[in-house]
Design a protein around this motif. Structure first.
Motif, PDB file in Angstrom:
ATOM      1  N   PHE A   1      38.676 -12.308  30.936  1.00 40.66           N
ATOM      2  CA  PHE A   1      37.556 -13.015  31.561  1.00 40.66           C
ATOM      3  C   PHE A   1      36.218 -12.319  31.288  1.00 40.66           C
ATOM      4  O   PHE A   1      35.235 -12.962  30.948  1.00 40.66           O
ATOM      5  CB  PHE A   1      37.793 -13.114  33.066  1.00 40.66           C
ATOM      6  N   THR A   2      36.170 -10.994  31.426  1.00 38.72           N
ATOM      7  CA  THR A   2      34.903 -10.270  31.286  1.00 38.72           C
ATOM      8  C   THR A   2      34.522  -9.996  29.849  1.00 38.72           C
ATOM      9  O   THR A   2      33.353  -9.865  29.532  1.00 38.72           O
ATOM     10  CB  THR A   2      34.958  -8.913  32.017  1.00 38.72           C
ATOM     11  N   GLY A   3      35.505  -9.881  28.967  1.00 42.34           N
ATOM     12  CA  GLY A   3      35.237  -9.507  27.584  1.00 42.34           C
ATOM     13  C   GLY A   3      35.147  -8.001  27.442  1.00 42.34           C
ATOM     14  O   GLY A   3      35.230  -7.263  28.431  1.00 42.34           O
ATOM     15  N   PRO A   4      34.959  -7.519  26.215  1.00 43.92           N
ATOM     16  CA  PRO A   4      35.050  -6.093  25.928  1.00 43.92           C
ATOM     17  C   PRO A   4      33.801  -5.283  26.239  1.00 43.92           C
ATOM     18  O   PRO A   4      33.857  -4.064  26.284  1.00 43.92           O
ATOM     19  CB  PRO A   4      35.330  -6.061  24.432  1.00 43.92           C
TER      20      PRO A   4
ATOM     21  N   LEU B   1      33.914  -3.933  18.826  1.00 48.22           N
ATOM     22  CA  LEU B   1      33.670  -4.622  17.576  1.00 48.22           C
ATOM     23  C   LEU B   1      33.240  -6.064  17.822  1.00 48.22           C
ATOM     24  O   LEU B   1      32.552  -6.652  16.993  1.00 48.22           O
ATOM     25  CB  LEU B   1      34.909  -4.569  16.673  1.00 48.22           C
ATOM     26  N   ASP B   2      33.634  -6.619  18.966  1.00 45.40           N
ATOM     27  CA  ASP B   2      33.208  -7.975  19.335  1.00 45.40           C
ATOM     28  C   ASP B   2      31.756  -7.983  19.809  1.00 45.40           C
ATOM     29  O   ASP B   2      31.053  -8.959  19.618  1.00 45.40           O
ATOM     30  CB  ASP B   2      34.072  -8.537  20.473  1.00 45.40           C
ATOM     31  N   ARG B   3      31.308  -6.923  20.472  1.00 43.42           N
ATOM     32  CA  ARG B   3      29.945  -6.746  21.012  1.00 43.42           C
ATOM     33  C   ARG B   3      29.519  -7.883  21.949  1.00 43.42           C
ATOM     34  O   ARG B   3      28.391  -8.322  21.929  1.00 43.42           O
ATOM     35  CB  ARG B   3      28.928  -6.586  19.906  1.00 43.42           C
ATOM     36  N   ARG B   4      30.463  -8.381  22.774  1.00 43.74           N
ATOM     37  CA  ARG B   4      30.114  -9.396  23.759  1.00 43.74           C
ATOM     38  C   ARG B   4      30.721  -9.057  25.085  1.00 43.74           C
ATOM     39  O   ARG B   4      31.739  -8.557  25.240  1.00 43.74           O
ATOM     40  CB  ARG B   4      30.597 -10.780  23.399  1.00 43.74           C
TER      41      ARG B   4
END
Length: 137
Positions: free
Chosen positions: A126-129, A134-137
Motif C-alpha cells: 500500500f505505501t510503496g518503497p 529503485l522504484d523511487r515512489r
C-alpha cells in the motif's frame, strides 16, 4: 489531532521496514537454495504439491523477491505476491489445527507469525518503497 509525525523520516523508515521484513525471507531462501535436496524433502514432508517445483517457487519467492524488495524494485506487486505466498505457506506449513501438545503450540505461533508478516507486506504494498529504492515512489 496528530500524536506523532514521522513524515520527515518516511523514506528512511520505509527502507528499514523493507530490510527488516525481508531478512527472514532472504536468510531462509538462501538456506533453501544451498540445501535444495533437503528443501525438496521438507516440501514432500508437509504435503506441498510437486515438491521440487514447490521448493523452486520457495527459493524464487523468498530469495529472489526478497532481494528485489530490499532494493525497492517492483515493490508493490512483489509485496502483494509475498503476502499471498506467506498466507499460503502458513496454511500448508503450519497446520496447527490438526496437532496437539507442544507441536500444536509451536505451529500456531509460526502460523500467526506468518499472518502478521503478511499484514506488514500488505502495508508495504500500500505505501510503496519510498524514495530510497529503485522504484523511487
Amino acid at each position: 489531532m496528530q500524536y506523532l509525525s514521522l513524515d520527515k523520516y518516511r523514506n528512511g523508515v520505509l527502507l528499514a521496514a523493507r530490510i527488516l521484513l525481508m531478512i527472514l525471507f532472504v536468510l531462509f531462501g538462501w538456506q533453501k537454495i544451498t540445501a535444495f535436496g533437503a528443501t525438496v524433502g521438507y516440501m514432500a514432508s508437509v504435503g506441498a504439491p510437486v515438491p521440487a517445483i514447490s521448493a523452486a517457487i520457495a527459493v524464487i519467492t523468498e530469495l529472489g523477491f526478497g532481494l528485489l524488495i530490499v532494493l525497492g524494485y517492483f515493490t508493490r506487486p512483489l509485496a502483494l505476491l509475498m503476502a499471498i505466498y506467506t498466507v499460503v505457506t502458513a496454511i500448508i506449513g503450519h497446520p496447527y489445527w490438526g496437532m496437539s501438545g507442544m507441536d500444536q503450540y509451536m505451529a500456531m505461533i509460526n502460523f500467526y507469525k506468518n499472518i502478521s508478516i503478511a499484514g506488514g507486506l500488505l502495508l508495504l504494498a500500500f505505501t510503496g518503497p519510498g524514495q530510497y529504492s529503485l522504484d523511487r515512489r
